[in-house]
Design a protein around this motif. Structure first.
Motif, PDB file in Angstrom:
ATOM      1  N   PRO A  10      40.730  50.024  28.706  1.00 32.17           N
ATOM      2  CA  PRO A  10      39.427  49.520  28.247  1.00 32.17           C
ATOM      3  C   PRO A  10      38.351  49.801  29.295  1.00 32.17           C
ATOM      4  O   PRO A  10      38.571  49.592  30.489  1.00 32.17           O
ATOM      5  N   PRO A  11      37.195  50.281  28.860  1.00 32.45           N
ATOM      6  CA  PRO A  11      36.136  50.643  29.814  1.00 32.45           C
ATOM      7  C   PRO A  11      35.733  49.499  30.735  1.00 32.45           C
ATOM      8  O   PRO A  11      35.470  49.713  31.913  1.00 32.45           O
ATOM      9  N   TRP A  12      35.682  48.273  30.234  1.00 32.47           N
ATOM     10  CA  TRP A  12      35.285  47.138  31.066  1.00 32.47           C
ATOM     11  C   TRP A  12      36.290  46.903  32.184  1.00 32.47           C
ATOM     12  O   TRP A  12      35.911  46.582  33.297  1.00 32.47           O
ATOM     13  N   LEU A  13      37.593  47.083  31.884  1.00 25.31           N
ATOM     14  CA  LEU A  13      38.616  46.887  32.903  1.00 25.31           C
ATOM     15  C   LEU A  13      38.581  48.023  33.917  1.00 25.31           C
ATOM     16  O   LEU A  13      38.657  47.793  35.124  1.00 25.31           O
ATOM     17  N   GLU A  14      38.425  49.234  33.438  1.00 24.03           N
ATOM     18  CA  GLU A  14      38.353  50.378  34.344  1.00 24.03           C
ATOM     19  C   GLU A  14      37.152  50.266  35.276  1.00 24.03           C
ATOM     20  O   GLU A  14      37.252  50.549  36.472  1.00 24.03           O
ATOM     21  N   SER A  15      36.003  49.808  34.747  1.00 23.70           N
ATOM     22  CA  SER A  15      34.824  49.675  35.603  1.00 23.70           C
ATOM     23  C   SER A  15      35.022  48.603  36.669  1.00 23.70           C
ATOM     24  O   SER A  15      34.548  48.742  37.790  1.00 23.70           O
ATOM     25  N   MET A  16      35.749  47.543  36.340  1.00 20.61           N
ATOM     26  CA  MET A  16      36.022  46.502  37.345  1.00 20.61           C
ATOM     27  C   MET A  16      36.961  47.029  38.432  1.00 20.61           C
ATOM     28  O   MET A  16      36.797  46.725  39.602  1.00 20.61           O
ATOM     29  N   PHE A  17      37.955  47.825  38.025  1.00 20.29           N
ATOM     30  CA  PHE A  17      38.919  48.351  38.988  1.00 20.29           C
ATOM     31  C   PHE A  17      38.347  49.477  39.840  1.00 20.29           C
ATOM     32  O   PHE A  17      38.908  49.803  40.878  1.00 20.29           O
ATOM     33  N   THR A  18      37.274  50.072  39.409  1.00 17.91           N
ATOM     34  CA  THR A  18      36.676  51.143  40.208  1.00 17.91           C
ATOM     35  C   THR A  18      35.439  50.666  40.953  1.00 17.91           C
ATOM     36  O   THR A  18      34.779  51.458  41.621  1.00 17.91           O
ATOM     37  N   SER A  19      35.123  49.388  40.866  1.00 19.55           N
ATOM     38  CA  SER A  19      33.958  48.846  41.570  1.00 19.55           C
ATOM     39  C   SER A  19      34.367  48.294  42.934  1.00 19.55           C
ATOM     40  O   SER A  19      35.532  48.321  43.313  1.00 19.55           O
ATOM     41  N   GLU A  20      33.379  47.753  43.650  1.00 15.67           N
ATOM     42  CA  GLU A  20      33.652  47.182  44.976  1.00 15.67           C
ATOM     43  C   GLU A  20      34.437  45.875  44.894  1.00 15.67           C
ATOM     44  O   GLU A  20      34.933  45.389  45.906  1.00 15.67           O
ATOM     45  N   VAL A  21      34.577  45.301  43.717  1.00 20.02           N
ATOM     46  CA  VAL A  21      35.341  44.057  43.565  1.00 20.02           C
ATOM     47  C   VAL A  21      36.760  44.317  43.032  1.00 20.02           C
ATOM     48  O   VAL A  21      37.447  43.397  42.616  1.00 20.02           O
ATOM     49  N   ALA A  22      37.177  45.572  43.069  1.00 23.44           N
ATOM     50  CA  ALA A  22      38.467  45.953  42.488  1.00 23.44           C
ATOM     51  C   ALA A  22      39.632  45.148  43.061  1.00 23.44           C
ATOM     52  O   ALA A  22      40.483  44.659  42.308  1.00 23.44           O
ATOM     53  N   PHE A  23      39.677  44.999  44.381  1.00 27.71           N
ATOM     54  CA  PHE A  23      40.792  44.278  44.980  1.00 27.71           C
ATOM     55  C   PHE A  23      40.766  42.792  44.621  1.00 27.71           C
ATOM     56  O   PHE A  23      41.802  42.175  44.430  1.00 27.71           O
ATOM     57  N   ALA A  24      39.570  42.218  44.496  1.00 29.12           N
ATOM     58  CA  ALA A  24      39.458  40.808  44.102  1.00 29.12           C
ATOM     59  C   ALA A  24      39.918  40.614  42.656  1.00 29.12           C
ATOM     60  O   ALA A  24      40.631  39.648  42.340  1.00 29.12           O
ATOM     61  N   VAL A  25      39.535  41.530  41.769  1.00 30.28           N
ATOM     62  CA  VAL A  25      39.970  41.467  40.373  1.00 30.28           C
ATOM     63  C   VAL A  25      41.489  41.603  40.308  1.00 30.28           C
ATOM     64  O   VAL A  25      42.168  40.840  39.620  1.00 30.28           O
ATOM     65  N   PHE A  26      42.014  42.560  41.034  1.00 33.87           N
ATOM     66  CA  PHE A  26      43.461  42.778  41.051  1.00 33.87           C
ATOM     67  C   PHE A  26      44.188  41.536  41.569  1.00 33.87           C
ATOM     68  O   PHE A  26      45.201  41.119  41.006  1.00 33.87           O
ATOM     69  N   PHE A  27      43.687  40.932  42.617  1.00 31.90           N
ATOM     70  CA  PHE A  27      44.291  39.728  43.188  1.00 31.90           C
ATOM     71  C   PHE A  27      44.315  38.602  42.148  1.00 31.90           C
ATOM     72  O   PHE A  27      45.319  37.920  41.971  1.00 31.90           O
ATOM     73  N   GLY A  28      43.216  38.415  41.433  1.00 33.61           N
ATOM     74  CA  GLY A  28      43.166  37.401  40.379  1.00 33.61           C
ATOM     75  C   GLY A  28      44.166  37.672  39.273  1.00 33.61           C
ATOM     76  O   GLY A  28      44.834  36.752  38.780  1.00 33.61           O
ATOM     77  N   ILE A  29      44.300  38.928  38.882  1.00 38.37           N
ATOM     78  CA  ILE A  29      45.279  39.300  37.862  1.00 38.37           C
ATOM     79  C   ILE A  29      46.687  38.985  38.354  1.00 38.37           C
ATOM     80  O   ILE A  29      47.524  38.493  37.597  1.00 38.37           O
ATOM     81  N   CYS A  30      46.961  39.246  39.628  1.00 37.47           N
ATOM     82  CA  CYS A  30      48.290  38.964  40.186  1.00 37.47           C
ATOM     83  C   CYS A  30      48.589  37.465  40.187  1.00 37.47           C
ATOM     84  O   CYS A  30      49.727  37.059  39.922  1.00 37.47           O
ATOM     85  N   ILE A  31      47.597  36.648  40.486  1.00 33.74           N
ATOM     86  CA  ILE A  31      47.804  35.192  40.442  1.00 33.74           C
ATOM     87  C   ILE A  31      48.157  34.772  39.016  1.00 33.74           C
ATOM     88  O   ILE A  31      49.106  34.013  38.798  1.00 33.74           O
ATOM     89  N   LEU A  32      47.412  35.293  38.032  1.00 33.57           N
ATOM     90  CA  LEU A  32      47.711  34.977  36.628  1.00 33.57           C
ATOM     91  C   LEU A  32      49.107  35.460  36.229  1.00 33.57           C
ATOM     92  O   LEU A  32      49.835  34.766  35.515  1.00 33.57           O
ATOM     93  N   GLU A  33      49.470  36.638  36.692  1.00 34.37           N
ATOM     94  CA  GLU A  33      50.800  37.178  36.380  1.00 34.37           C
ATOM     95  C   GLU A  33      51.891  36.301  36.976  1.00 34.37           C
ATOM     96  O   GLU A  33      52.885  35.999  36.328  1.00 34.37           O
TER      97      GLU A  33
END
Length: 173
Positions: A10-33
């Protein structure tokens, strides 16, 4: 271009992962997982997706694995605490945690049979990843022991996923 680049992200997810907040988004996803609240993505795809979208250099891969281990361990510890506080009936009655009585009894049996070693082993296995967090929370296991065992299993799982992604990418290049 990365040989294992994800298509159809999804474009919204790809844009978050390619932005400067990518690691923060990934970290949040890992906590949810880790807390078993991630419904839109199987746990087996979290690290490979991050490697595909954030980057797969050695330094980024190490950072991704480290964040995945810390994030999933935090999530599992939160679940461990909720189960410890709420108890068996709470777990069976909550809608956000879909587990049946028979499935919980099976995981209780595994935990009773194998003890604490079941936590890191289950964290390394596909399809049952993290499910022994519930019997561990219902047991007398110390929270610090759980965190150490959970982190060890997560390190194993995330490292295997990253290694397969990186090795597979080199094979396809």
């Amino acid at each position: 271009m990365d040989p294992l680049q994800l298509e159809g992200t999804p474009p919204w997810l790809e844009s978050m992962f390619t932005s400067e907040v990518a690691f923060a988004v990934f970290f949040g996803i890992c906590i949810l997982e880790g807390a078993m609240l991630l419904r839109f993505m199987p746990s087996e795809l979290v690290v490979p997706a991050a490697l595909a979208l954030i980057g797969s250099t050695v330094s980024k891969a190490v950072a991704i694995v480290a964040l995945a281990v810390v994030g999933t361990t935090i999530g599992q510890f939160c679940l461990f605490c909720v189960v410890r506080r709420g108890g068996r009936e709470y777990v069976l009655q909550t809608r956000w945690f879909p587990i049946s009585e028979s499935r919980l009894e099976r995981f209780d049996g595994w935990f009773d049979r194998w003890g604490a070693i079941a936590v890191p082993v289950s964290n390394t296995m596909l399809f049952v990843r993290g499910l022994l967090t519930v019997p561990a929370g219902l047991s007398e296991m110390d929270g610090r022991t759980f965190v150490a065992l959970s982190a060890a299993g997560s390190l194993s799982f995330q490292s295997i996923l990253a290694g397969l992604y990186l090795f597979g990418g080199h094979l396809l290049a």
